[in-house]
Write an enzyme that holds these catalytic residues in place. Structure first.
Site, PDB file in Angstrom:
ATOM      1  N   MET A  90     -45.402  16.863   4.485  1.00  0.00           N
ATOM      2  CA  MET A  90     -46.700  16.982   5.151  1.00  0.00           C
ATOM      3  C   MET A  90     -47.805  16.697   4.127  1.00  0.00           C
ATOM      4  O   MET A  90     -48.954  17.119   4.295  1.00  0.00           O
ATOM      5  CB  MET A  90     -46.856  18.370   5.777  1.00  0.00           C
ATOM      6  CG  MET A  90     -45.790  18.598   6.862  1.00  0.00           C
ATOM      7  SD  MET A  90     -46.275  19.755   8.153  1.00  0.00           S
ATOM      8  CE  MET A  90     -46.403  21.244   7.217  1.00  0.00           C
ATOM      9  N   HIS A 130     -46.354  17.619  -4.541  1.00  0.00           N
ATOM     10  CA  HIS A 130     -46.285  18.320  -5.819  1.00  0.00           C
ATOM     11  C   HIS A 130     -44.940  18.011  -6.481  1.00  0.00           C
ATOM     12  O   HIS A 130     -44.146  17.208  -5.936  1.00  0.00           O
ATOM     13  CB  HIS A 130     -46.488  19.827  -5.612  1.00  0.00           C
ATOM     14  CG  HIS A 130     -45.627  20.398  -4.509  1.00  0.00           C
ATOM     15  ND1 HIS A 130     -44.253  20.476  -4.601  1.00  0.00           N
ATOM     16  CD2 HIS A 130     -45.947  20.882  -3.294  1.00  0.00           C
ATOM     17  CE1 HIS A 130     -43.774  21.019  -3.506  1.00  0.00           C
ATOM     18  NE2 HIS A 130     -44.780  21.264  -2.679  1.00  0.00           N
ATOM     19  N   GLY A 189     -42.271  19.576  -6.616  1.00  0.00           N
ATOM     20  CA  GLY A 189     -41.101  19.849  -5.768  1.00  0.00           C
ATOM     21  C   GLY A 189     -40.750  18.616  -4.942  1.00  0.00           C
ATOM     22  O   GLY A 189     -39.585  18.195  -4.887  1.00  0.00           O
ATOM     23  N   HIS A 190     -41.776  17.997  -4.329  1.00  0.00           N
ATOM     24  CA  HIS A 190     -41.530  16.763  -3.568  1.00  0.00           C
ATOM     25  C   HIS A 190     -41.020  15.671  -4.516  1.00  0.00           C
ATOM     26  O   HIS A 190     -40.099  14.927  -4.189  1.00  0.00           O
ATOM     27  CB  HIS A 190     -42.825  16.246  -2.924  1.00  0.00           C
ATOM     28  CG  HIS A 190     -43.388  17.150  -1.875  1.00  0.00           C
ATOM     29  ND1 HIS A 190     -44.596  17.788  -2.016  1.00  0.00           N
ATOM     30  CD2 HIS A 190     -42.913  17.515  -0.662  1.00  0.00           C
ATOM     31  CE1 HIS A 190     -44.852  18.489  -0.923  1.00  0.00           C
ATOM     32  NE2 HIS A 190     -43.844  18.364  -0.093  1.00  0.00           N
ATOM     33  N   GLN A 227     -45.810  21.919  14.879  1.00  0.00           N
ATOM     34  CA  GLN A 227     -45.042  22.995  14.232  1.00  0.00           C
ATOM     35  C   GLN A 227     -45.941  24.145  13.758  1.00  0.00           C
ATOM     36  O   GLN A 227     -45.456  25.074  13.122  1.00  0.00           O
ATOM     37  CB  GLN A 227     -44.176  22.454  13.091  1.00  0.00           C
ATOM     38  CG  GLN A 227     -44.927  21.974  11.870  1.00  0.00           C
ATOM     39  CD  GLN A 227     -44.004  21.288  10.872  1.00  0.00           C
ATOM     40  OE1 GLN A 227     -43.573  20.170  11.083  1.00  0.00           O
ATOM     41  NE2 GLN A 227     -43.684  21.970   9.782  1.00  0.00           N
ATOM     42  N   GLY A 284     -35.830  20.513   0.804  1.00  0.00           N
ATOM     43  CA  GLY A 284     -35.785  21.560  -0.221  1.00  0.00           C
ATOM     44  C   GLY A 284     -35.244  22.871   0.340  1.00  0.00           C
ATOM     45  O   GLY A 284     -35.453  23.195   1.510  1.00  0.00           O
ATOM     46  N   ASP A 336     -37.354  25.986   2.117  1.00  0.00           N
ATOM     47  CA  ASP A 336     -37.308  26.190   3.571  1.00  0.00           C
ATOM     48  C   ASP A 336     -35.839  26.165   3.980  1.00  0.00           C
ATOM     49  O   ASP A 336     -35.377  25.237   4.659  1.00  0.00           O
ATOM     50  CB  ASP A 336     -38.097  25.084   4.272  1.00  0.00           C
ATOM     51  CG  ASP A 336     -39.557  25.101   3.875  1.00  0.00           C
ATOM     52  OD1 ASP A 336     -40.291  25.956   4.360  1.00  0.00           O
ATOM     53  OD2 ASP A 336     -39.955  24.275   3.026  1.00  0.00           O
TER      54      ASP A 336
HETATM   55  O1  PAF Z   1     -41.036  20.949   5.306  1.00  0.00           O
HETATM   56  C1  PAF Z   1     -42.010  20.282   5.720  1.00  0.00           C
HETATM   57  O2  PAF Z   1     -42.894  19.886   4.971  1.00  0.00           O
HETATM   58  C2  PAF Z   1     -42.102  19.966   7.205  1.00  0.00           C
HETATM   59  O3  PAF Z   1     -41.606  21.003   7.979  1.00  0.00           O
HETATM   60  C3  PAF Z   1     -41.418  18.624   7.588  1.00  0.00           C
HETATM   61  C4  PAF Z   1     -39.933  18.680   7.340  1.00  0.00           C
HETATM   62  C5  PAF Z   1     -42.044  17.508   6.797  1.00  0.00           C
HETATM   63  C6  PAF Z   1     -41.634  18.332   9.069  1.00  0.00           C
HETATM   64  O4  PAF Z   1     -42.978  18.222   9.386  1.00  0.00           O
END
Ligand code: PAF
Length: 283
Positions: free
Chosen positions: A30, A34, A36-37, A61, A150, A153
């Site tokens: 989203m 950072h 982590g990504h 969401q 990751g 979550d």
């Molecule tokens: O973990 C996230 O950043 C979001 O839930 C995702 C998987 C990108 C879906 O919008």
């Protein structure tokens, strides 16, 4: 770097890559990227020719309008971070809400065999329907070979694995270790919004998780949970939403420990109006 704003251009590009037998990893995000990504993307680049990164704040969401409005949107700096990782092997998809949802910004309802009723599902109404809707749609558009999520979550990761299994989606879901700052705080786009006092306080969350892990070696799940709740009651800045010790396979709250099972502790904490989650493997 290729940046796509619309799904038909992206799909056409992906089809060309596929026709050349190129493998494609995928990291859905989203934005507000950072380290982590970055670590998920780097992992993807190790075993795929290209990695697609979606940057999309998915409205369906969020059960809290304020949270959706305040979610950081930083596409320019996100692209800079991605360029530093790889200029030529990363593909960015940064669609509008209309490109994803058309005029019908609604989520589909999913059953994930009960995983959706635990923890985040209890506290965030409709959250996993929104996550399932967007991730399934992105999988259909991007058609990746592998997708990286990751473990911060952890429940989301399990739900995505279930989604892929139930809908026979041909993608391998890869779970990746939680990336932490030197202070132990799990990396999250929401950390950007923490005011200094809360940023200093937030590493307490991981400190407590580590202590809970040690305690779980000798004490019952109930005793550990009580102890954690106590620690947060005494804390001036952080407010505990939940601390749950759960079976790592079913995510059901543990009643009685068995040494044949794997357990994990899950936590959600408010630091001012910012909601932070984290988890730890207990055995
Ligand atoms: O973990 C996230 O950043 C979001 O839930 C995702 C998987 C990108 C879906 O919008």
């Amino acid at each position: 770097m290729k940046i796509f704003k619309n799904k038909s251009d992206l799909s056409a590009y992906v089809d060309v890559l596929k026709s050349k037998n190129k493998s494609l990893g995928f990291v859905p995000t989203m934005g507000a990227l950072h380290d982590g990504h970055a670590s998920l993307i780097k992992q993807g680049l190790k075993t795929n020719d290209f990695v697609a990164v979606s940057v999309f704040v998915n409205p369906t969401q969020f059960d809290n309008k304020e949270d959706l409005l305040k979610y950081p949107r930083t596409l320019e700096s996100d692209v800079e971070l991605l360029k530093d990782i790889s200029e030529d092997r990363i593909i960015v998809y940064a669609p509008s809400v209309k490109d994803i949802y058309g005029s019908d910004v609604m989520s589909t309802s999913f059953s994930y065999d009960g995983l959706e009723h635990e923890m985040e599902g209890r506290f965030r109404d409709g959250h996993f329907d929104g996550v399932g809707t967007i991730v399934k749609r992105l999988f259909e558009i991007i058609k990746p070979n592998k997708a990286y999520f990751g473990e911060k979550d952890f429940q989301q990761l399990m739900i995505i694995k279930k989604l892929v299994q139930k809908y026979h989606i041909p993608v391998q879901v890869v779970g990746c270790k939680i990336h932490r700052g030197t202070d132990g705080l799990a990396m999250s786009s929401r950390n950007l919004r923490l005011k200094p006092a809360y940023k200093n306080a937030a590493p307490f969350i991981y400190k407590i998780l580590k202590a809970a892990k040690v305690m779980f070696g000798t004490k019952s799940a109930n005793k550990v949970t009580e102890w954690v709740q106590n620690q947060f009651e005494k804390h001036d800045l952080l407010e505990l939403e939940y601390f749950i010790i759960a079976d790592a396979d079913t995510l059901k709250t543990v009643k009685r420990k068995s040494n044949k099972k794997s357990y994990r502790a899950f936590i959600a904490v408010y630091a001012d109006d910012i909601r932070l989650i984290d988890n730890i493997a207990l055995n």
